[in-house]
Design a protein around this motif. Structure first.
Motif, PDB file in Angstrom:
ATOM      1  N   GLU A   1      -1.240   9.846  -3.792  1.00 49.23           N
ATOM      2  CA  GLU A   1      -1.701   8.621  -3.142  1.00 49.23           C
ATOM      3  C   GLU A   1      -2.503   8.900  -1.883  1.00 49.23           C
ATOM      4  N   TYR A   2      -2.296  10.077  -1.243  1.00 50.15           N
ATOM      5  CA  TYR A   2      -3.047  10.350  -0.019  1.00 50.15           C
ATOM      6  C   TYR A   2      -4.540  10.536  -0.299  1.00 50.15           C
ATOM      7  N   ASN A   3      -4.910  10.712  -1.587  1.00 45.97           N
ATOM      8  CA  ASN A   3      -6.339  10.751  -1.924  1.00 45.97           C
ATOM      9  C   ASN A   3      -7.031   9.439  -1.575  1.00 45.97           C
ATOM     10  N   ARG A   4      -6.248   8.367  -1.552  1.00 40.05           N
ATOM     11  CA  ARG A   4      -6.797   7.034  -1.306  1.00 40.05           C
ATOM     12  C   ARG A   4      -6.379   6.498   0.065  1.00 40.05           C
ATOM     13  N   THR A   5      -6.208   7.385   1.021  1.00 43.09           N
ATOM     14  CA  THR A   5      -5.722   6.969   2.340  1.00 43.09           C
ATOM     15  C   THR A   5      -6.613   5.900   2.966  1.00 43.09           C
ATOM     16  N   TYR A   6      -7.924   6.108   2.951  1.00 43.86           N
ATOM     17  CA  TYR A   6      -8.816   5.144   3.582  1.00 43.86           C
ATOM     18  C   TYR A   6      -8.716   3.790   2.890  1.00 43.86           C
ATOM     19  N   ARG A   7      -8.624   3.802   1.565  1.00 44.43           N
ATOM     20  CA  ARG A   7      -8.513   2.544   0.824  1.00 44.43           C
ATOM     21  C   ARG A   7      -7.180   1.857   1.119  1.00 44.43           C
ATOM     22  N   LEU A   8      -6.137   2.642   1.294  1.00 40.21           N
ATOM     23  CA  LEU A   8      -4.834   2.078   1.656  1.00 40.21           C
ATOM     24  C   LEU A   8      -4.876   1.442   3.051  1.00 40.21           C
ATOM     25  N   VAL A   9      -5.570   2.102   3.977  1.00 37.33           N
ATOM     26  CA  VAL A   9      -5.743   1.514   5.311  1.00 37.33           C
ATOM     27  C   VAL A   9      -6.516   0.202   5.201  1.00 37.33           C
ATOM     28  N   ASN A  10      -7.581   0.202   4.376  1.00 37.24           N
ATOM     29  CA  ASN A  10      -8.338  -1.031   4.144  1.00 37.24           C
ATOM     30  C   ASN A  10      -7.434  -2.137   3.612  1.00 37.24           C
ATOM     31  N   ALA A  11      -6.583  -1.795   2.636  1.00 39.83           N
ATOM     32  CA  ALA A  11      -5.705  -2.788   2.018  1.00 39.83           C
ATOM     33  C   ALA A  11      -4.728  -3.373   3.037  1.00 39.83           C
ATOM     34  N   TRP A  12      -4.148  -2.520   3.870  1.00 35.43           N
ATOM     35  CA  TRP A  12      -3.183  -2.986   4.868  1.00 35.43           C
ATOM     36  C   TRP A  12      -3.858  -3.891   5.896  1.00 35.43           C
ATOM     37  N   GLU A  13      -5.031  -3.466   6.384  1.00 33.72           N
ATOM     38  CA  GLU A  13      -5.722  -4.265   7.398  1.00 33.72           C
ATOM     39  C   GLU A  13      -6.253  -5.578   6.811  1.00 33.72           C
ATOM     40  N   PHE A  14      -6.693  -5.540   5.552  1.00 30.76           N
ATOM     41  CA  PHE A  14      -7.117  -6.777   4.901  1.00 30.76           C
ATOM     42  C   PHE A  14      -5.934  -7.727   4.726  1.00 30.76           C
ATOM     43  N   ALA A  15      -4.812  -7.197   4.238  1.00 31.61           N
ATOM     44  CA  ALA A  15      -3.631  -8.033   3.994  1.00 31.61           C
ATOM     45  C   ALA A  15      -3.145  -8.687   5.288  1.00 31.61           C
ATOM     46  N   LYS A  16      -3.259  -7.973   6.402  1.00 33.46           N
ATOM     47  CA  LYS A  16      -2.804  -8.541   7.686  1.00 33.46           C
ATOM     48  C   LYS A  16      -3.627  -9.768   8.077  1.00 33.46           C
ATOM     49  N   VAL A  17      -4.961  -9.681   7.979  1.00 33.59           N
ATOM     50  CA  VAL A  17      -5.779 -10.820   8.405  1.00 33.59           C
ATOM     51  C   VAL A  17      -5.639 -11.982   7.428  1.00 33.59           C
ATOM     52  N   ALA A  18      -5.486 -11.681   6.136  1.00 32.23           N
ATOM     53  CA  ALA A  18      -5.295 -12.755   5.156  1.00 32.23           C
ATOM     54  C   ALA A  18      -3.952 -13.440   5.370  1.00 32.23           C
ATOM     55  N   ARG A  19      -2.932 -12.663   5.680  1.00 31.34           N
ATOM     56  CA  ARG A  19      -1.600 -13.228   5.926  1.00 31.34           C
ATOM     57  C   ARG A  19      -1.600 -14.094   7.185  1.00 31.34           C
ATOM     58  N   GLN A  20      -2.307 -13.640   8.215  1.00 31.50           N
ATOM     59  CA  GLN A  20      -2.388 -14.432   9.442  1.00 31.50           C
ATOM     60  C   GLN A  20      -3.027 -15.793   9.183  1.00 31.50           C
ATOM     61  N   ALA A  21      -4.065 -15.812   8.336  1.00 30.00           N
ATOM     62  CA  ALA A  21      -4.704 -17.084   7.990  1.00 30.00           C
ATOM     63  C   ALA A  21      -3.739 -17.980   7.234  1.00 30.00           C
ATOM     64  N   ALA A  22      -2.979 -17.380   6.315  1.00 29.85           N
ATOM     65  CA  ALA A  22      -2.020 -18.157   5.527  1.00 29.85           C
ATOM     66  C   ALA A  22      -0.933 -18.746   6.410  1.00 29.85           C
ATOM     67  N   GLU A  23      -0.502 -17.996   7.423  1.00 28.06           N
ATOM     68  CA  GLU A  23       0.573 -18.468   8.290  1.00 28.06           C
ATOM     69  C   GLU A  23       0.140 -19.645   9.170  1.00 28.06           C
ATOM     70  N   LEU A  24      -1.178 -19.890   9.236  1.00 30.32           N
ATOM     71  CA  LEU A  24      -1.679 -21.073   9.931  1.00 30.32           C
ATOM     72  C   LEU A  24      -1.605 -22.311   9.040  1.00 30.32           C
ATOM     73  N   GLY A  25      -1.164 -22.115   7.781  1.00 30.96           N
ATOM     74  CA  GLY A  25      -1.065 -23.230   6.846  1.00 30.96           C
ATOM     75  C   GLY A  25      -2.353 -23.533   6.123  1.00 30.96           C
ATOM     76  N   ARG A  26      -3.285 -22.586   6.108  1.00 31.61           N
ATOM     77  CA  ARG A  26      -4.576 -22.818   5.476  1.00 31.61           C
ATOM     78  C   ARG A  26      -4.580 -22.373   4.020  1.00 31.61           C
ATOM     79  N   TYR A  27      -5.381 -23.054   3.247  1.00 31.99           N
ATOM     80  CA  TYR A  27      -5.714 -22.570   1.910  1.00 31.99           C
ATOM     81  C   TYR A  27      -6.576 -21.320   2.110  1.00 31.99           C
ATOM     82  N   VAL A  28      -6.261 -20.243   1.394  1.00 29.86           N
ATOM     83  CA  VAL A  28      -6.965 -18.968   1.549  1.00 29.86           C
ATOM     84  C   VAL A  28      -7.586 -18.574   0.216  1.00 29.86           C
ATOM     85  N   ILE A  29      -8.857 -18.188   0.248  1.00 28.77           N
ATOM     86  CA  ILE A  29      -9.531 -17.621  -0.923  1.00 28.77           C
ATOM     87  C   ILE A  29     -10.133 -16.291  -0.491  1.00 28.77           C
TER      88      ILE A  29
END
Length: 430
Positions: free
Chosen positions: A144-172
């Motif tokens: 899995e460490y072959n995809r470290t950068y992609r994993l970092v991307n996934a974590w950082e993307f998930a954080k901002v999407a989750r923050q939007a969801a926690e505001l009660g917004r519809y997220v696409i």
């Protein structure tokens, strides 16, 4: 009442001087989108602003609100065009996107990240849209460490999407995630942000393939968007990737959503899979994905009751799904391994830097004692090469090495805290 939101995402493969048939393809994409009835269009790899403007001009009579995101030296390559007014925008670059010496990969220079716009929907109110393009390097097999950068991307993307969801917004969320559905990066995206895969929802009735598929079956039944034999830009050599052989390509492009209100059936399909009319080439090296998201507010009452609906939605969004302990452990193992590998690589590069400096000094001193004139140009070339190598290794080993490790340290510490919080909550969930 029912509202439909029609969404499409497409990686346009718009690399200047590199992508084949770019002008013809962008013009064909613009014409196709002008004839469509999408409410939201998400584009990736649209790095030439003139190409974006051509597409924008073709759809602006229907989709007057647009945003091209800027990041890195060459731009993020991300754009959103929408039917409804944009009330806020943001661009969040990923902390790790590639190595500066990986010139052919190019991720370092384009500044990959996640672009976001908030639109004002007539029924749902503020809706937050995300478009992204993850790093491709690493494939799908091996540690899995072959995809470290992609994993970092996934974590950082998930954080901002989750923050939007926690505001009660519809997220696409839309884009080229460069990850197959069963991969760890997609696990992180779906489970940490609580997003729903529109393709998986609308094709839940289709079982895994039991035998050899045709390329058309791969596209229609399994959502293949990349490496399909139907794409004119696919390498003609047989693929050694077992995923590509099994599904006749890979599903790397997604439309994800998260909503607080009851929904009707979601319809998702692959688009832009045909050749350009009158031409033998495909629209891009990726196919696109479109989804019709149905928001049914009838059960919640009329428009006047939307305030209470939003209160309900806020409660719904504050109970997201969570990553499993196994997924967190797998991520942390990958990041810790990459951290140690970064240390080793930096050490070797700094040794090369020191050695190059010593040899360079020796050449400069030694050139004064060389009596053979024809050797002088050789000394000059060696000095130029060693100077370049020393500068590159210093930058790569010291500046980028520290940059990379500090970014990894941030993510590791965030995951450790997240794991502690989940553990502390576990007794109360019983």
């Amino acid at each position: 009442m029912a509202e439909q939101i029609r969404v499409v995402t497409l990686n346009c493969w718009g690399l200047k001087y590199v992508s084949k048939d770019r002008h013809e393809r962008v013009t064909a994409i613009a014409h196709a989108l002008a004839r469509s009835d999408y409410d939201i269009i998400a584009l990736q790899e649209i790095w030439v602003e003139a190409d974006y403007n051509e597409i924008r001009q073709s759809v602006v009579p229907r989709l007057p609100y647009t945003k091209l995101f800027h990041s890195g030296a060459l731009g993020a390559g991300l754009g959103i065009l929408t039917r409804w007014p944009i009330i806020a925008t943001s661009m969040t670059p990923y902390s790790l996107v590639g190595e500066p010496t990986d010139v052919f990969g190019g991720d370092w220079f384009v500044g990959k990240g996640v672009g976001s716009v908030t639109i004002m929907h007539p029924v749902l109110g503020p809706v937050q849209l995300f478009v992204t393009h993850f790093c491709a390097k690493g494939g799908e097999s091996g540690p899995e460490y072959n995809r470290t950068y992609r994993l970092v991307n996934a974590w950082e993307f998930a954080k901002v999407a989750r923050q939007a969801a926690e505001l009660g917004r519809y997220v696409i969320a839309m884009g080229d995630f460069n990850s197959i559905p069963t991969s760890l990066p997609m696990n992180v995206v779906l489970n940490h942000a609580g997003l729903v895969d529109s393709w998986a929802t609308s094709h839940a009735h289709i079982p895994p393939p039991s035998g050899m598929l045709s390329p058309i079956e791969g596209v229609i039944n399994y959502g293949v968007t990349a490496d399909s034999p139907l794409n004119s830009y696919r390498d003609s050599k047989p693929s050694g990737d077992p995923i590509v052989r099994k599904y006749q390509g890979k599903r790397l492009d997604y439309i994800l959503f998260r909503h607080p209100v009851p929904t009707g059936p979601t319809i998702t399909q692959v688009v832009f899979s045909d050749s350009i009319p009158g031409n033998s080439c495909s629209y891009s090296d990726h196919f696109g994905v479109e989804a019709t998201l149905v928001i049914d507010t009838q059960a919640e009452g009329k428009q006047d009751d939307m305030a209470s609906l939003k209160d309900t939605s806020a409660m719904w969004f504050n109970s997201p799904s969570e990553l499993s302990p196994n997924a967190i452990t797998e991520m942390m193992n990958a990041f810790n391994t990459s951290y140690r590998m970064s240390q080793d690589r930096s050490r070797k590069e700094l040794i090369i830097f020191g050695t190059s400096i010593l040899v360079l000094i020796g050449l400069i001193i030694g050139s004064a004692w060389v009596a053979v004139p024809w050797l002088n140009p050789v000394f000059v070339l060696l000095v130029i090469f060693l100077s370049w190598q020393a500068t590159t290794k210093l930058y790569e080993g010291f500046i980028f090495g520290n940059w990379e490790r500090k970014a990894l340290q941030n993510v590791i510490e965030e995951l450790e805290l997240y794991k502690q919080i989940l553990a502390s909550q576990a007794p109360y969930d019983r």
